[in-house]
Design a protein around this motif. Structure first.
Motif, PDB file in Angstrom:
ATOM      1  N   GLU A 128     -19.913   6.961   3.615  1.00  0.00           N
ATOM      2  CA  GLU A 128     -19.839   8.285   4.053  1.00  0.00           C
ATOM      3  C   GLU A 128     -18.388   8.332   4.196  1.00  0.00           C
ATOM      4  N   ALA A 129     -17.532   7.469   4.913  1.00  0.00           N
ATOM      5  CA  ALA A 129     -16.215   7.824   4.854  1.00  0.00           C
ATOM      6  C   ALA A 129     -15.632   7.902   3.688  1.00  0.00           C
ATOM      7  N   ILE A 130     -15.922   7.243   2.684  1.00  0.00           N
ATOM      8  CA  ILE A 130     -15.330   7.440   1.419  1.00  0.00           C
ATOM      9  C   ILE A 130     -15.780   8.819   0.628  1.00  0.00           C
ATOM     10  N   ARG A 167     -10.179  -1.069  -5.123  1.00  0.00           N
ATOM     11  CA  ARG A 167      -9.088  -1.366  -4.122  1.00  0.00           C
ATOM     12  C   ARG A 167      -9.346  -0.501  -2.917  1.00  0.00           C
ATOM     13  N   GLY A 168      -9.397   0.811  -3.010  1.00  0.00           N
ATOM     14  CA  GLY A 168      -9.694   1.718  -1.785  1.00  0.00           C
ATOM     15  C   GLY A 168     -10.662   1.066  -0.898  1.00  0.00           C
ATOM     16  N   HIS A 169     -11.843   0.759  -1.512  1.00  0.00           N
ATOM     17  CA  HIS A 169     -13.057   0.355  -0.450  1.00  0.00           C
ATOM     18  C   HIS A 169     -12.539  -1.085   0.336  1.00  0.00           C
ATOM     19  N   LYS A 170     -11.941  -1.932  -0.415  1.00  0.00           N
ATOM     20  CA  LYS A 170     -11.228  -3.283   0.169  1.00  0.00           C
ATOM     21  C   LYS A 170     -10.230  -2.830   1.345  1.00  0.00           C
ATOM     22  N   MET A 174       0.575  -1.127  -0.052  1.00  0.00           N
ATOM     23  CA  MET A 174      -0.056  -0.200   0.006  1.00  0.00           C
ATOM     24  C   MET A 174       0.868   1.422   0.009  1.00  0.00           C
ATOM     25  N   GLY A 175       0.541   1.928  -0.987  1.00  0.00           N
ATOM     26  CA  GLY A 175       1.589   3.226  -1.206  1.00  0.00           C
ATOM     27  C   GLY A 175       1.216   4.304  -0.002  1.00  0.00           C
ATOM     28  N   ALA A 176       2.204   5.093  -0.045  1.00  0.00           N
ATOM     29  CA  ALA A 176       2.216   6.009   1.434  1.00  0.00           C
ATOM     30  C   ALA A 176       0.875   6.937   1.208  1.00  0.00           C
ATOM     31  N   ASN A 177       0.598   7.479  -0.217  1.00  0.00           N
ATOM     32  CA  ASN A 177      -0.805   8.264  -0.281  1.00  0.00           C
ATOM     33  C   ASN A 177      -1.931   7.308   0.096  1.00  0.00           C
ATOM     34  N   THR A 178      -2.026   5.975  -0.255  1.00  0.00           N
ATOM     35  CA  THR A 178      -3.157   5.262  -0.099  1.00  0.00           C
ATOM     36  C   THR A 178      -3.249   5.064   1.434  1.00  0.00           C
ATOM     37  N   ALA A 179      -2.005   4.904   2.121  1.00  0.00           N
ATOM     38  CA  ALA A 179      -1.928   4.615   3.638  1.00  0.00           C
ATOM     39  C   ALA A 179      -2.543   5.727   4.394  1.00  0.00           C
ATOM     40  N   GLU A 180      -2.268   6.888   3.855  1.00  0.00           N
ATOM     41  CA  GLU A 180      -2.719   8.238   4.438  1.00  0.00           C
ATOM     42  C   GLU A 180      -4.034   8.332   4.333  1.00  0.00           C
ATOM     43  N   GLU A 218      -7.322   7.759  -7.969  1.00  0.00           N
ATOM     44  CA  GLU A 218      -7.473   6.984  -9.232  1.00  0.00           C
ATOM     45  C   GLU A 218      -6.979   5.638  -9.084  1.00  0.00           C
ATOM     46  N   PHE A 219      -5.749   5.652  -8.071  1.00  0.00           N
ATOM     47  CA  PHE A 219      -5.298   4.221  -7.943  1.00  0.00           C
ATOM     48  C   PHE A 219      -6.133   3.308  -7.063  1.00  0.00           C
ATOM     49  N   GLU A 220      -6.761   4.102  -6.251  1.00  0.00           N
ATOM     50  CA  GLU A 220      -7.947   3.474  -5.283  1.00  0.00           C
ATOM     51  C   GLU A 220      -9.230   3.038  -5.972  1.00  0.00           C
ATOM     52  N   ARG A 221      -9.413   3.588  -6.853  1.00  0.00           N
ATOM     53  CA  ARG A 221     -10.738   3.411  -7.745  1.00  0.00           C
ATOM     54  C   ARG A 221     -10.658   2.082  -8.617  1.00  0.00           C
TER      55      ARG A 221
END
Length: 290
Positions: free
Chosen positions: A38-40, A59-62, A1-7, A47-50
């Motif tokens: 609501e959190a999302i 990806r981001g939801h999971k 998980m990248g830094a941006n995704t982790a944050e 883009e990566f998380e979608r």
């Protein structure tokens, strides 16, 4: 998980607690899917998380769904089949670690919430809803049970009359109508149902469909019970572990996973073999095993 995704995930975890805290203030009961959604909304997917993973899950939801286990481990969140509940420590965590970076650090390090941290107070304009008197709640519950008993008593009679030809048994029809008229009026909730609901998973071929994870086939469709407004399907399956999601209108455009979450994680079931019965309630977007 990248830094941006982790944050982003840590910010969404805090948003989960914020949403649940606001629900405490207003006495609003939200299912897990609504909380995650609501959190999302508050911290949108990049883009990566979608990007969709297997099963059509972003990806981001999971990642967020999996990461909520950290909130449970910290003692800030309790998960149940009926939904998620925030603990008092979880509410205090939103105050003690208001800064997203501090929140993430505390969660990762297992830092306890300081004992003197107060519970967050509702902002002006959002006073906490007072609970209904106990007597009123009991009366409402009893009335609901009575209405259900009346509905269950009248339904078989009405159903039998509908199956007969009008000219064949006028006396029986008149009797059924009289019975229904004599019974107290029962309020039936109007539900805007989808045109079709499918169980789309890794066992569709066992139902006779040409392929798995394909909501378009007839064999995967559930049947709506007009009495209780639940979509139902029953199938004899061998023992094993199965995964599936609920897909509406024969496509993946609108689908629901665990806890009724839109595009959520797969439902998982360990089946001991024999008949598996699944009910779907469109009011909660969640499933129930009968």
């Amino acid at each position: 998980m990248g830094a941006n995704t982790a944050e982003n995930t840590n910010r969404r975890l805090k948003a989960v607690l914020d949403v649940l805290t606001e629900g405490v203030w207003t006495d609003e009961k939200l299912n897990a899917g609504a909380v995650l959604g609501e959190a999302i909304t508050r911290v949108p997917l990049n883009e990566f998380e979608r990007e969709l993973l297997s099963g059509g899950i972003p990806r981001g939801h999971k990642t967020l769904t999996t990461a909520t286990a950290k909130l449970v481990k910290a003692g800030w969140l309790v998960k149940g089949r009926a939904g998620w509940t925030i603990t008092e420590d979880g509410q205090r965590a939103t105050v003690a670690f208001a800064d997203p970076a501090a929140f993430a650090a505390a969660l990762d390090a297992g830092t306890p919430v300081p004992a003197d941290t107060p519970l967050p107070s509702a902002p002006a304009g959002k006073p906490a809803t007072k609970a209904a008197p106990k007597a009123a709640k009991v009366a409402e519950k009893v009335a609901g049970k009575a209405a259900k008993l009346v509905e269950e008593a009248v339904a078989p009679v009405a159903k039998a009359v509908r199956k007969r030809k009008p000219a064949s048994a006028p006396a029986a029809a008149a009797s059924a109508e009289a019975t229904a008229a004599a019974a107290p009026a029962v309020s039936v909730e109007a539900i805007d149902q989808p045109e079709a609901v499918a169980v789309a998973g890794d066992f569709n071929v066992l139902l006779g469909a040409p392929a798995n994870w394909a909501p378009q086939y007839d064999e995967s469709q559930m049947e709506l019970d007009q009495v209780d407004q639940l979509w139902k399907i029953a199938a004899d399956l061998p023992a094993g572990n199965y995964s599936f999601k609920i897909a509406l209108n024969r496509s993946w455009d609108e689908n629901f996973g665990a806890f009724g979450a839109f595009d959520g994680a797969n439902h998982e079931v360990h089946h001991s073999g024999g008949q598996l019965v699944i009910h779907y309630d469109h009011r909660t977007r969640d499933i129930v095993f009968a």
